[in-house]
Design a protein around this motif. Sequence first.
Motif, PDB file in Angstrom:
ATOM      1  N   ALA A 253       0.771  -1.429   0.046  1.00 27.02           N
ATOM      2  CA  ALA A 253      -0.139  -0.158  -0.153  1.00 27.02           C
ATOM      3  C   ALA A 253       0.801   1.369  -0.091  1.00 27.02           C
ATOM      4  CB  ALA A 253      -0.907   0.192   1.159  1.00 27.02           C
ATOM      5  N   ALA A 254       2.043   1.339   0.392  1.00 23.04           N
ATOM      6  CA  ALA A 254       2.905   2.324   0.349  1.00 23.04           C
ATOM      7  C   ALA A 254       3.997   2.183  -0.684  1.00 23.04           C
ATOM      8  CB  ALA A 254       3.508   2.509   1.620  1.00 23.04           C
ATOM      9  N   PRO A 255       4.029   2.609  -1.862  1.00 27.37           N
ATOM     10  CA  PRO A 255       4.875   2.522  -2.802  1.00 27.37           C
ATOM     11  C   PRO A 255       6.053   3.372  -2.832  1.00 27.37           C
ATOM     12  CG  PRO A 255       3.189   3.772  -3.698  1.00 27.37           C
ATOM     13  CD  PRO A 255       2.883   3.547  -2.245  1.00 27.37           C
ATOM     14  N   ASP A 256       6.099   4.115  -1.795  1.00 25.15           N
ATOM     15  CA  ASP A 256       7.377   4.998  -1.589  1.00 25.15           C
ATOM     16  C   ASP A 256       8.341   4.717  -0.528  1.00 25.15           C
ATOM     17  OD1 ASP A 256       5.583   5.659   0.363  1.00 25.15           O
ATOM     18  OD2 ASP A 256       5.925   7.699   0.570  1.00 25.15           O
ATOM     19  N   TRP A 257       8.186   3.272  -0.038  1.00 23.52           N
ATOM     20  CA  TRP A 257       8.898   2.820   0.943  1.00 23.52           C
ATOM     21  C   TRP A 257      10.492   2.984   0.665  1.00 23.52           C
ATOM     22  CZ3 TRP A 257       5.528   0.131   4.450  1.00 23.52           C
ATOM     23  CH2 TRP A 257       6.105  -0.383   5.346  1.00 23.52           C
ATOM     24  N   ALA A 258      11.210   3.170   1.613  1.00 20.08           N
ATOM     25  CA  ALA A 258      12.607   3.644   1.708  1.00 20.08           C
ATOM     26  C   ALA A 258      12.938   4.443   0.786  1.00 20.08           C
ATOM     27  CB  ALA A 258      13.417   2.098   1.533  1.00 20.08           C
ATOM     28  N   GLY A 259      12.176   5.519   0.503  1.00 14.06           N
ATOM     29  CA  GLY A 259      12.399   6.865  -0.268  1.00 14.06           C
ATOM     30  C   GLY A 259      12.947   7.835   0.647  1.00 14.06           C
ATOM     31  N   GLY A 260      12.841   9.057   0.067  1.00 11.96           N
ATOM     32  CA  GLY A 260      13.169  10.264   0.670  1.00 11.96           C
ATOM     33  C   GLY A 260      11.959  10.392   1.849  1.00 11.96           C
ATOM     34  N   THR A 261      12.416  11.776   2.451  1.00  7.87           N
ATOM     35  CA  THR A 261      11.399  12.246   3.589  1.00  7.87           C
ATOM     36  C   THR A 261      10.936  13.504   3.249  1.00  7.87           C
ATOM     37  OG1 THR A 261      12.905  11.042   5.049  1.00  7.87           O
ATOM     38  CG2 THR A 261      11.084  12.419   5.999  1.00  7.87           C
ATOM     39  N   ARG A 262       9.404  13.604   3.015  1.00  8.37           N
ATOM     40  CA  ARG A 262       8.705  14.884   2.959  1.00  8.37           C
ATOM     41  C   ARG A 262       7.943  15.102   4.159  1.00  8.37           C
ATOM     42  NH1 ARG A 262       8.536  16.915  -2.233  1.00  8.37           N
ATOM     43  NH2 ARG A 262       7.697  18.664  -1.157  1.00  8.37           N
ATOM     44  N   LEU A 263       8.571  15.609   5.163  1.00  9.96           N
ATOM     45  CA  LEU A 263       7.820  15.559   6.548  1.00  9.96           C
ATOM     46  C   LEU A 263       6.787  16.568   6.595  1.00  9.96           C
ATOM     47  CD1 LEU A 263       7.734  14.626   9.303  1.00  9.96           C
ATOM     48  CD2 LEU A 263       9.579  16.242   9.809  1.00  9.96           C
ATOM     49  N   ALA A 264       7.313  17.960   6.175  1.00  8.98           N
ATOM     50  CA  ALA A 264       6.091  18.752   6.144  1.00  8.98           C
ATOM     51  C   ALA A 264       4.951  18.491   5.281  1.00  8.98           C
ATOM     52  CB  ALA A 264       6.810  20.213   5.977  1.00  8.98           C
ATOM     53  N   GLU A 265       5.135  18.022   3.900  1.00 12.94           N
ATOM     54  CA  GLU A 265       4.073  17.685   3.076  1.00 12.94           C
ATOM     55  C   GLU A 265       3.209  16.423   3.712  1.00 12.94           C
ATOM     56  OE1 GLU A 265       1.356  17.763  -0.041  1.00 12.94           O
ATOM     57  OE2 GLU A 265       3.041  19.203   0.685  1.00 12.94           O
ATOM     58  N   SER A 266       3.702  15.651   4.301  1.00 13.26           N
ATOM     59  CA  SER A 266       3.125  14.525   4.873  1.00 13.26           C
ATOM     60  C   SER A 266       2.156  15.027   6.109  1.00 13.26           C
ATOM     61  CB  SER A 266       3.870  13.407   5.329  1.00 13.26           C
ATOM     62  OG  SER A 266       5.012  12.723   4.243  1.00 13.26           O
ATOM     63  N   LEU A 267       2.784  15.784   6.814  1.00 14.69           N
ATOM     64  CA  LEU A 267       1.886  16.524   8.153  1.00 14.69           C
ATOM     65  C   LEU A 267       0.871  17.140   7.633  1.00 14.69           C
ATOM     66  CD1 LEU A 267       4.936  17.472  10.609  1.00 14.69           C
ATOM     67  CD2 LEU A 267       3.183  15.534  10.751  1.00 14.69           C
ATOM     68  N   ARG A 268       1.070  18.036   6.660  1.00  9.54           N
ATOM     69  CA  ARG A 268      -0.017  18.578   5.807  1.00  9.54           C
ATOM     70  C   ARG A 268      -1.223  17.834   5.272  1.00  9.54           C
ATOM     71  NH1 ARG A 268      -2.111  20.018   1.531  1.00  9.54           N
ATOM     72  NH2 ARG A 268      -0.795  18.908   0.243  1.00  9.54           N
ATOM     73  N   HIS A 269      -0.591  16.862   4.684  1.00 11.29           N
ATOM     74  CA  HIS A 269      -1.651  15.903   4.199  1.00 11.29           C
ATOM     75  C   HIS A 269      -2.530  15.071   5.183  1.00 11.29           C
ATOM     76  CE1 HIS A 269      -2.372  12.025   1.328  1.00 11.29           C
ATOM     77  NE2 HIS A 269      -3.736  12.807   1.807  1.00 11.29           N
ATOM     78  N   PHE A 270      -1.826  14.970   6.291  1.00 11.82           N
ATOM     79  CA  PHE A 270      -2.638  14.121   7.258  1.00 11.82           C
ATOM     80  C   PHE A 270      -3.329  15.146   8.125  1.00 11.82           C
ATOM     81  CE2 PHE A 270      -2.835  13.773  12.246  1.00 11.82           C
ATOM     82  CZ  PHE A 270      -3.546  12.621  12.402  1.00 11.82           C
ATOM     83  N   ILE A 271      -3.138  16.281   8.232  1.00 15.12           N
ATOM     84  CA  ILE A 271      -4.246  17.379   8.711  1.00 15.12           C
ATOM     85  C   ILE A 271      -5.134  17.525   8.055  1.00 15.12           C
ATOM     86  CG2 ILE A 271      -4.187  19.716   9.769  1.00 15.12           C
ATOM     87  CD1 ILE A 271      -1.227  19.542  10.636  1.00 15.12           C
ATOM     88  N   ASP A 272      -4.779  17.876   6.840  1.00 15.27           N
ATOM     89  CA  ASP A 272      -6.109  18.352   5.830  1.00 15.27           C
ATOM     90  C   ASP A 272      -6.875  17.501   5.673  1.00 15.27           C
ATOM     91  OD1 ASP A 272      -5.041  21.009   5.895  1.00 15.27           O
ATOM     92  OD2 ASP A 272      -4.007  20.718   3.899  1.00 15.27           O
ATOM     93  N   GLY A 273      -6.672  16.025   5.370  1.00 15.42           N
ATOM     94  CA  GLY A 273      -7.211  14.893   4.941  1.00 15.42           C
ATOM     95  C   GLY A 273      -7.745  14.213   6.068  1.00 15.42           C
TER      96      GLY A 273
END
Length: 433
Positions: free
Chosen positions: A303-323
């Motif tokens: 389910a997570a195709p970006d496994w072991a990739g880079g880290t977009r911390l701010a974007e991930s937090l924004r997606h969690f808060i908004d969604g």
Amino acid sequence: MTEHALGDGLADVDAAALAVAFSTALRRAGLPNSPDRAAWLAQALRIVPPASREPLYWTCRVALVFSHEQLPVFDAVFSAAFDGTAAFDGMADPADTRGDANSPPAIGATEHTRAAPSERRPAHAAGQLPASRAPVALPGIESDGDESNAPGFEAILAMASADEHLHEKSFAELTPEETARVRQLVRRIVLATPERRSRRTRQWAHSGAKLDLRRTIRAARRTGGDASTLVYARRRPRPRRLVFLCDVSGSMEPYTQVFLSLLQGAVAGAQAEAFVFSTRLTRLTRQLSNRNAHEALALGAAAAPDWAGGTRLAESLRHFIDGHGRRGLARGAVIVVLSDGWAQDAPELVGAQMARLRRLAYRIVWVNPRKAGTDYQPLAGGMAAALPYCDAFVSGHNYAALADAATAIRAERSRPARMAGSATGQDREEGND
């Protein structure tokens, strides 16, 4: 004396000195011992001062031995250190008094000892320690100094878990077999969150409760409208929601498998919500609810195709808060972020999203395995920006350190409900009830 005496023949020896000297002797004999184990032994000797050799032996063994393979070395060092001590001379085999001929004999009771098979014991386990590893003399205890006469025997380890040696080992240093065992242990960790008052009420005694008009009127209908009985109620307590945000980027790969097992146990046991992020955010609550550990991890990886990739911390937090967060998932919840804080986003973007998350959440617990390093400082851009908004900052780098994370998760909030300053526009998101 301020210390408890250790038997009549050890009246001049305090517990701390004995614990340090004996643990040093074990280390010189090749038995690994950390300073905290010596401290445990000293504390145990103060609480229960041994009056004979048997309680002293078992106290030292429980505190300093954590695997069956260490027993021969421990027994030889103990015999070399304590044989001939006046306080314990002439002590009989405790198995004689118990009527159990199969019980392990006491150290020093040479007439009852039985040697272990040579092929199952190390070369120095028969009581003959190398000269370079001879134990030091303990303070106030006479030793004959002849390690060759120290008896050896095969005994059963008591009160020590077979997995205890894994508790202090970093997840990044585990072998594949040890990782599989630790994942089983981690899934059993019981996580609990603080309680909050729900909107539902239940009948309660008069003390500290409010009058429940609806129930009072309903009861009065049974007596012709005469409210002879006043009914009181209180709002029901319920545990706060628990939400995990786990970093599965390349820098967190040594810890990912164990942390996902922690998430799986939390989803099954505490009805937690689980998200993973690397370059994007993925919700894995449904996948990790699978009771089969291997299937759950396989479904999560798919389910997570970006496994072991880079880290977009701010974007991930924004997606969690908004969604998810503003819709109620994060309101008044305990948010646990498992990440080393290494992010590709600008620090100010991470700080802005953490400020939004803090206004929603009841508590934010950050678990960073890099914190265990002796020279670690939270200087990485993402970690430095996020830390001011965290209520707890723990390492969680090994099984024992996860106890600190569990304690932080169930702790009550120590900060005010509203941050300093006012929120404006769409960021007026407090949900801390």
